[in-house]
Enzyme design. Structure first.
Site, PDB file in Angstrom:
ATOM      1  N   LYS A  69      -7.732   7.598   8.982  1.00 29.78           N
ATOM      2  CA  LYS A  69      -9.184   7.502   8.863  1.00 29.78           C
ATOM      3  C   LYS A  69      -9.857   7.852  10.169  1.00 29.78           C
ATOM      4  CE  LYS A  69     -10.625   4.098   5.853  1.00 29.78           C
ATOM      5  NZ  LYS A  69     -11.297   2.837   5.477  1.00 29.78           N
ATOM      6  N   ASP A 103       0.311   3.283   4.277  1.00 30.58           N
ATOM      7  CA  ASP A 103      -0.618   4.094   3.495  1.00 30.58           C
ATOM      8  C   ASP A 103      -1.704   4.729   4.352  1.00 30.58           C
ATOM      9  OD1 ASP A 103      -1.787   1.645   4.054  1.00 30.58           O
ATOM     10  OD2 ASP A 103      -2.248   1.128   1.976  1.00 30.58           O
ATOM     11  N   ARG A 113      -4.427   0.517  -7.356  1.00 34.53           N
ATOM     12  CA  ARG A 113      -3.281   1.159  -6.692  1.00 34.53           C
ATOM     13  C   ARG A 113      -2.681   2.258  -7.567  1.00 34.53           C
ATOM     14  NH1 ARG A 113      -1.955  -2.079  -2.249  1.00 34.53           N
ATOM     15  NH2 ARG A 113      -2.189  -4.317  -2.528  1.00 34.53           N
ATOM     16  N   PHE A 168     -14.127   3.900   2.436  1.00 34.82           N
ATOM     17  CA  PHE A 168     -13.122   3.018   1.851  1.00 34.82           C
ATOM     18  C   PHE A 168     -12.571   3.691   0.607  1.00 34.82           C
ATOM     19  CE2 PHE A 168     -11.243  -0.397  -0.521  1.00 34.82           C
ATOM     20  CZ  PHE A 168     -10.559  -1.076   0.482  1.00 34.82           C
ATOM     21  N   VAL A 169     -11.263   3.929   0.596  1.00 33.25           N
ATOM     22  CA  VAL A 169     -10.649   4.697  -0.497  1.00 33.25           C
ATOM     23  C   VAL A 169      -9.626   3.854  -1.255  1.00 33.25           C
ATOM     24  CG1 VAL A 169     -11.001   6.965   0.550  1.00 33.25           C
ATOM     25  CG2 VAL A 169      -8.935   5.665   1.119  1.00 33.25           C
ATOM     26  N   GLY A 200       0.776  -1.247   0.000  1.00 33.97           N
ATOM     27  CA  GLY A 200       0.000   0.000   0.000  1.00 33.97           C
ATOM     28  C   GLY A 200       0.798   1.282   0.000  1.00 33.97           C
ATOM     29  N   ASP A 205      -5.499  -0.198  -2.398  1.00 30.89           N
ATOM     30  CA  ASP A 205      -6.202  -1.080  -3.329  1.00 30.89           C
ATOM     31  C   ASP A 205      -7.583  -1.476  -2.845  1.00 30.89           C
ATOM     32  OD1 ASP A 205      -5.055  -2.774  -1.184  1.00 30.89           O
ATOM     33  OD2 ASP A 205      -5.920  -4.411  -2.364  1.00 30.89           O
ATOM     34  N   ASP A 219      -6.161   2.788  10.058  1.00 30.49           N
ATOM     35  CA  ASP A 219      -7.604   2.517  10.141  1.00 30.49           C
ATOM     36  C   ASP A 219      -7.906   1.984  11.543  1.00 30.49           C
ATOM     37  OD1 ASP A 219     -10.235   1.880   9.597  1.00 30.49           O
ATOM     38  OD2 ASP A 219      -9.819   0.299   8.156  1.00 30.49           O
TER      39      ASP A 219
HETATM   40  P1  IMP Z   1      -5.418  -1.140  10.110  1.00 32.80           P
HETATM   41  O1  IMP Z   1      -4.569  -2.294  10.510  1.00 32.80           O
HETATM   42  O2  IMP Z   1      -6.887  -1.416  10.275  1.00 32.80           O
HETATM   43  O3  IMP Z   1      -5.012   0.198  10.697  1.00 32.80           O
HETATM   44  O4  IMP Z   1      -5.362  -1.014   8.549  1.00 32.80           O
HETATM   45  C1  IMP Z   1      -4.302  -0.677   7.860  1.00 32.80           C
HETATM   46  C2  IMP Z   1      -4.319  -1.396   6.539  1.00 32.80           C
HETATM   47  O5  IMP Z   1      -5.642  -1.693   6.074  1.00 32.80           O
HETATM   48  C3  IMP Z   1      -3.729  -0.472   5.509  1.00 32.80           C
HETATM   49  O6  IMP Z   1      -2.354  -0.684   5.387  1.00 32.80           O
HETATM   50  C4  IMP Z   1      -4.495  -0.843   4.262  1.00 32.80           C
HETATM   51  O7  IMP Z   1      -3.821  -1.874   3.585  1.00 32.80           O
HETATM   52  C5  IMP Z   1      -5.809  -1.363   4.723  1.00 32.80           C
HETATM   53  N1  IMP Z   1      -6.884  -0.337   4.597  1.00 32.80           N
HETATM   54  C6  IMP Z   1      -7.523   0.296   5.596  1.00 32.80           C
HETATM   55  N2  IMP Z   1      -8.424   1.176   5.118  1.00 32.80           N
HETATM   56  C7  IMP Z   1      -8.336   1.094   3.775  1.00 32.80           C
HETATM   57  C8  IMP Z   1      -9.027   1.787   2.699  1.00 32.80           C
HETATM   58  O8  IMP Z   1      -9.877   2.657   2.872  1.00 32.80           O
HETATM   59  N3  IMP Z   1      -8.646   1.431   1.443  1.00 32.80           N
HETATM   60  C9  IMP Z   1      -7.721   0.484   1.176  1.00 32.80           C
HETATM   61  N4  IMP Z   1      -7.033  -0.166   2.143  1.00 32.80           N
HETATM   62  C10 IMP Z   1      -7.365   0.130   3.431  1.00 32.80           C
HETATM   63 MG    MG Z   2      -1.745  -2.085   3.350  1.00 35.01          MG
END
Ligand code: IMP
Ligand code: MG
Length: 188
Positions: free
Chosen positions: A139, A107, A173, A160-161, A51, A167, A110
């Protein structure tokens, strides 16, 4: 097969959240900030694949220091638009980072699980000198684990972006901006 006009990337975007110009300007600012804050003259960027490939490539060139580069593959998403909850560090021969100042680049922040897992691993298992984190997007959601990044490009709404490295099921991407997909391109 879809008609050629619908195969074009930009026609699949519903709303643009961050433009190409805004990304470029902010990445340059982040690079300058990271450089200013650095106390030593050595820094290793640990890039979370896939990402953050575009983000980290641009960010590296906005930092005028002789950087080291390492990468790690992490999986927490399994194809769709919701997080699976478990974080797997696929490539963790990171022992060479012991004693180093590391900046983890991802990237998007979340649930916080990914960066929390990587940063904890670096601090607790590897024994880095310092572990800071930089994300392009933050986010606006309630985190599943407590984690905030040291550097944030843009705070965005809970949507979701895709684009600029992010991706949806492995695709989109290469879109140069950050946006949401039209609902008809999301499998339900
Ligand atoms: P976390 O572990 O939930 O903080 O998520 C981080 C990972 O989830 C990022 O590195 C992304 O690969 C994926 N992710 C989270 N939100 C999005 C989104 O809106 N679009 C695409 N990938 C996302
Ligand atoms: Mg990722």
């Amino acid at each position: 097969m879809s008609p050629p006009s619908e195969r074009r990337l930009l026609t699949r975007i519903d709303r643009v959240l961050v433009s190409e110009d805004d990304i470029r300007a902010r990445v340059n600012e982040l690079g300058a900030e990271i450089q200013k804050d650095l106390h030593s003259d050595e820094l290793t960027l640990l890039v979370v694949l896939h990402g953050s490939i575009f983000f980290s490539a641009d960010l590296m060139r906005a930092i005028s220091l002789p950087l080291y580069l390492e990468s790690i593959r992490v999986s927490s998403y399994h194809g769709g638009t919701t997080s699976s909850g478990t974080v797997k560090l696929d490539q963790a021969p990171l022992s060479e980072l012991a004693g180093k100042d590391v900046l983890v680049v991802d990237d998007i922040l979340d649930t916080g699980r990914t960066l929390n897992a990587v940063v904890s691993h670096l601090r607790d298992e590897i024994g880095v000198a310092s572990a800071r984190s930089c994300v392009l997007l933050d986010k606006n959601v309630e985190r599943a684990v407590e984690f905030e990044a040291d550097y944030v490009g843009f705070k965005i709404e809970d949507a979701f972006v895709v684009g600029y490295g992010l991706d949806y099921m492995g695709k989109y991407r290469n879109l140069p901006l950050i946006g949401t997909l039209k609902p008809e391109f999301i499998l339900t």
